[in-house]
Design a protein around this motif. Structure first.
Motif, PDB file in Angstrom:
ATOM      1  N   GLU A  10       0.818  -1.207   0.000  1.00 18.31           N
ATOM      2  CA  GLU A  10       0.000   0.000   0.000  1.00 18.31           C
ATOM      3  C   GLU A  10       0.854   1.261   0.000  1.00 18.31           C
ATOM      4  OE1 GLU A  10      -2.538  -0.589   3.383  1.00 18.31           O
ATOM      5  OE2 GLU A  10      -4.070  -1.603   2.167  1.00 18.31           O
ATOM      6  N   LEU A  11       2.001   1.221   0.691  1.00 24.50           N
ATOM      7  CA  LEU A  11       2.877   2.383   0.757  1.00 24.50           C
ATOM      8  C   LEU A  11       3.366   2.785  -0.623  1.00 24.50           C
ATOM      9  CD1 LEU A  11       4.527   4.244   2.822  1.00 24.50           C
ATOM     10  CD2 LEU A  11       6.422   2.721   2.291  1.00 24.50           C
ATOM     11  N   PHE A  12       3.741   1.801  -1.440  1.00 26.69           N
ATOM     12  CA  PHE A  12       4.275   2.077  -2.763  1.00 26.69           C
ATOM     13  C   PHE A  12       3.202   2.102  -3.848  1.00 26.69           C
ATOM     14  CE2 PHE A  12       8.145   0.550  -0.614  1.00 26.69           C
ATOM     15  CZ  PHE A  12       9.016   1.576  -0.958  1.00 26.69           C
ATOM     16  N   SER A  13       1.936   2.172  -3.437  1.00 22.72           N
ATOM     17  CA  SER A  13       0.821   2.235  -4.379  1.00 22.72           C
ATOM     18  C   SER A  13       0.064   3.543  -4.221  1.00 22.72           C
ATOM     19  CB  SER A  13      -0.167   1.083  -4.138  1.00 22.72           C
ATOM     20  OG  SER A  13       0.439  -0.174  -4.329  1.00 22.72           O
ATOM     21  N   ASN A  14      -0.390   4.061  -5.349  1.00 27.09           N
ATOM     22  CA  ASN A  14      -1.323   5.183  -5.330  1.00 27.09           C
ATOM     23  C   ASN A  14      -2.733   4.613  -5.229  1.00 27.09           C
ATOM     24  OD1 ASN A  14      -2.588   7.748  -5.723  1.00 27.09           O
ATOM     25  ND2 ASN A  14      -2.863   7.225  -7.878  1.00 27.09           N
ATOM     26  N   LEU A  15      -3.450   5.003  -4.200  1.00 24.77           N
ATOM     27  CA  LEU A  15      -4.823   4.535  -4.032  1.00 24.77           C
ATOM     28  C   LEU A  15      -5.734   5.425  -4.877  1.00 24.77           C
ATOM     29  CD1 LEU A  15      -3.353   3.244  -1.585  1.00 24.77           C
ATOM     30  CD2 LEU A  15      -5.489   3.443  -0.328  1.00 24.77           C
ATOM     31  N   LYS A  16      -6.076   4.922  -6.042  1.00 20.44           N
ATOM     32  CA  LYS A  16      -6.885   5.695  -6.986  1.00 20.44           C
ATOM     33  C   LYS A  16      -8.369   5.469  -6.721  1.00 20.44           C
ATOM     34  CE  LYS A  16      -5.766   5.762 -11.387  1.00 20.44           C
ATOM     35  NZ  LYS A  16      -5.619   5.323 -12.807  1.00 20.44           N
ATOM     36  N   SER A  17      -9.092   6.541  -6.467  1.00 16.09           N
ATOM     37  CA  SER A  17     -10.541   6.471  -6.247  1.00 16.09           C
ATOM     38  C   SER A  17     -11.252   6.535  -7.595  1.00 16.09           C
ATOM     39  CB  SER A  17     -10.999   7.624  -5.364  1.00 16.09           C
ATOM     40  OG  SER A  17     -10.342   7.578  -4.107  1.00 16.09           O
ATOM     41  N   VAL A  18     -12.078   5.547  -7.862  1.00 15.49           N
ATOM     42  CA  VAL A  18     -12.730   5.434  -9.166  1.00 15.49           C
ATOM     43  C   VAL A  18     -14.243   5.328  -8.985  1.00 15.49           C
ATOM     44  CG1 VAL A  18     -12.935   4.097 -11.289  1.00 15.49           C
ATOM     45  CG2 VAL A  18     -10.704   4.303 -10.155  1.00 15.49           C
ATOM     46  N   VAL A  19     -14.987   6.137  -9.719  1.00 15.28           N
ATOM     47  CA  VAL A  19     -16.451   6.037  -9.769  1.00 15.28           C
ATOM     48  C   VAL A  19     -16.850   5.742 -11.210  1.00 15.28           C
ATOM     49  CG1 VAL A  19     -18.642   7.237  -9.481  1.00 15.28           C
ATOM     50  CG2 VAL A  19     -16.810   7.590  -7.813  1.00 15.28           C
ATOM     51  N   ILE A  20     -17.649   4.715 -11.404  1.00 18.71           N
ATOM     52  CA  ILE A  20     -18.110   4.306 -12.727  1.00 18.71           C
ATOM     53  C   ILE A  20     -19.619   4.559 -12.811  1.00 18.71           C
ATOM     54  CG2 ILE A  20     -18.300   2.404 -14.371  1.00 18.71           C
ATOM     55  CD1 ILE A  20     -15.921   1.124 -12.867  1.00 18.71           C
ATOM     56  N   SER A  21     -20.012   5.433 -13.700  1.00 16.52           N
ATOM     57  CA  SER A  21     -21.425   5.820 -13.806  1.00 16.52           C
ATOM     58  C   SER A  21     -22.020   5.318 -15.119  1.00 16.52           C
ATOM     59  CB  SER A  21     -21.566   7.343 -13.741  1.00 16.52           C
ATOM     60  OG  SER A  21     -21.074   7.835 -12.506  1.00 16.52           O
ATOM     61  N   PRO A  22     -23.195   4.723 -15.067  1.00 14.46           N
ATOM     62  CA  PRO A  22     -23.853   4.262 -16.293  1.00 14.46           C
ATOM     63  C   PRO A  22     -24.520   5.429 -17.021  1.00 14.46           C
ATOM     64  CG  PRO A  22     -25.244   3.818 -14.423  1.00 14.46           C
ATOM     65  CD  PRO A  22     -23.965   4.391 -13.861  1.00 14.46           C
ATOM     66  N   THR A  23     -24.885   5.198 -18.269  1.00 10.59           N
ATOM     67  CA  THR A  23     -25.565   6.248 -19.048  1.00 10.59           C
ATOM     68  C   THR A  23     -27.007   5.877 -19.382  1.00 10.59           C
ATOM     69  OG1 THR A  23     -24.673   5.307 -21.096  1.00 10.59           O
ATOM     70  CG2 THR A  23     -23.412   7.090 -20.054  1.00 10.59           C
ATOM     71  N   PHE A  24     -27.431   4.682 -18.967  1.00  7.60           N
ATOM     72  CA  PHE A  24     -28.803   4.289 -19.307  1.00  7.60           C
ATOM     73  C   PHE A  24     -29.820   5.008 -18.432  1.00  7.60           C
ATOM     74  CE2 PHE A  24     -27.485   1.217 -16.058  1.00  7.60           C
ATOM     75  CZ  PHE A  24     -28.562   1.218 -15.188  1.00  7.60           C
ATOM     76  N   ILE A  25     -29.335   5.657 -17.363  1.00  6.97           N
ATOM     77  CA  ILE A  25     -30.216   6.421 -16.495  1.00  6.97           C
ATOM     78  C   ILE A  25     -29.444   7.617 -15.974  1.00  6.97           C
ATOM     79  CG2 ILE A  25     -29.592   5.117 -14.420  1.00  6.97           C
ATOM     80  CD1 ILE A  25     -32.508   5.444 -13.493  1.00  6.97           C
TER      81      ILE A  25
END
Length: 457
Positions: A423-438
């Motif tokens: 974890e120390l040598f990793s970038n914790l990337k926050s990801v949000v995936i949004s659909p387009t059907f709604i």
């Protein structure tokens, strides 16, 4: 491009390799870790000889504190890396549904690892394992004070890694300064607070994140109800291991005055048990790294308190006997700096609160040790701050891969070992995936449903 956004020299050559994306493959990382283990195991004899030449470290101590620790760390990462690298899903607030949220672990890129001389094999390999496990490229800078070990490290690195993946550079402080002039994606430094400040200052020019594994004066509080015989053995082991040249060695002991004589006698027995009547002849007793360090310790020893155990010095042999001092004043020279040698000062206190207050008035230590009943142990843990702690023991918390290791305040920043290294040598990337059907209109102006949003946020 501004200077802070450019790369050149050593860092750039590894960036070219990193941008190929090879290191992001988990199977490739695992293969490299397994190759590293194989290369180490095939050179155990060479590593032992090198550690003996640099520090006169015995085969048993070398395996316990260097080789075995590194092999265990590799095995732990190989076993768990796929699970760690998957990342994890996290909840999404109701107004943002039906979007999904997760945390991804991605490598920083090219990391610089600057290692010390006291554990010249372990303290460069352990962070390297974390860097490789997380998918980074790495530049290694070993200490010039352990040349024999550095030579073996170079052989291992050349046998396992492409020079664009892991590169090692030898040299003195000038080489370190040249490396610090460059822009890395992460810097990992193990050493003293003075040079740690220089590393942090250099990193700040590029806003490079850093981990500083420093040290300080790790206290050992001995309670009235402590089992002195066991406590003395464990303190003597932790203090005189590697001739005291350990960042988490018990730096000094706080003990009620009426128990001091019995504790000193027990420590003396422990020293004889470990190293015999004459430790200078023991194959299990390490030497100081150089004559300058021996002279520094001798000066500290002779300017503070009274020698009641040991005290023998041979500057040419870089030898200082396991030594205990009593009658040490809180403001004496030996209490003003990290000892980093086999000299154990003992100070007295009357009540436990006094010992706690003594610790809290000084810089936050890398480790804190307490010997006594569990109820008082909880009090000590709750009312002091330290990077780590052991109750009725010393040092062994460092060897547990499940525990993050690192300092706080002037004893360091950042934690590693086991999963914490990944974890120390990793970038914790926050990801949000949004659909387009709604399309959820709650978040858009003119905010007709504000009352509902307030209820669920």
């Amino acid at each position: 491009m501004t200077e802070s956004n450019t790369r050149h020299g050593y860092a750039e050559s590894l960036q070219v390799f990193y941008r190929q994306g090879i290191t992001r493959d988990i199977s490739w990382r695992l293969a490299k870790l397994r190759e590293l283990k194989k290369a180490i195991l095939s050179r155990v004899e060479s590593i032992n000889k090198a550690l003996w030449e640099d520090l006169r470290k015995s085969e048993g101590e070398a395996y316990l504190t260097e080789i075995g620790v590194v092999i265990g760390e590799i095995d732990y990462h190989v076993k768990h890396l796929r699970r760690w690298a998957k990342g994890k899903r996290v909840p999404t607030p109701l107004p943002f549904l039906p979007s999904r949220s997760r945390i991804m672990y991605e490598p920083y890129g090219v990391v610089l690892i600057i290692a010390p001389w006291n554990y010249p094999f372990q303290l460069i390999m352990a962070p390297l394992i974390g860097a490789i496990s997380a998918g980074n490229c790495a530049v290694l800078k070993p200490s010039p004070f352990a040349p024999a070990t550095t030579k073996v490290l170079g052989e291992i690195v050349a046998a396992v890694f492409d020079p664009g993946h892991v590169a090692m550079f030898e040299g003195d402080g000038e080489m370190v300064n040249r490396l610090l002039e460059e822009r890395f994606d992460y810097i990992f430094f193990t050493g003293g607070p003075r040079f740690g400040r220089q590393v942090m200052e250099a990193a700040s020019r590029h806003l490079t994140p850093v981990t500083l594994e420093l040290g300080g004066k790790s206290p050992c509080i001995m309670d009235r109800d402590a089992n002195l015989e066991i406590a003395a053995r464990r303190v003597a082991w932790g203090k005189f291991l590697n001739a005291g040249q350990t960042c988490v060695a018990p730096d000094y002991v706080l003990i009620p005055a009426e128990r001091e004589a019995a504790f000193v006698a027990a420590v003396k027995r422990a020293i004889q048990l470990f190293y015999g009547e004459n430790p200078v002849e023991s194959p299990n007793y390490t030497r100081i790294i150089h004559q300058e360090g021996t002279k520094r310790l001798m000066k500290l020893m002779h300017s503070s308190g009274q020698v009641v155990v040991g005290g023998e010095v041979d500057v040419e042999d870089k030898y200082i006997a396991p030594t205990v001092l009593t009658g040490v004043e809180p403001d004496s020279p030996i209490m003003r700096e990290e000892i980093f040698g086999p000299v154990l000062p003992i100070l007295n206190y009357k009540e436990l609160d006094e010992a706690i207050d003594f610790v809290n008035k000084r810089e936050k230590p890398l480790a804190l040790y307490y010997f006594g009943p569990s109820a008082s142990a909880e009090k000590v843990l709750k009312h002091t701050t330290s990077g780590g702690a052991c109750i009725n023991d010393t040092i062994i918390h460092v060897g547990n891969f499940h525990l993050p290791f690192g300092g706080v305040g002037t004893s360091g920043m950042g934690k590693y070992h086991g999963k914490a290294s990944f974890e120390l040598f990793s970038n914790l990337k926050s990801v949000v995936i949004s659909p387009t059907f709604i399309d959820n209109h709650f978040r858009y102006a003119p905010y007709k449903h504000l009352k509902l949003i307030k209820k669920f946020m």
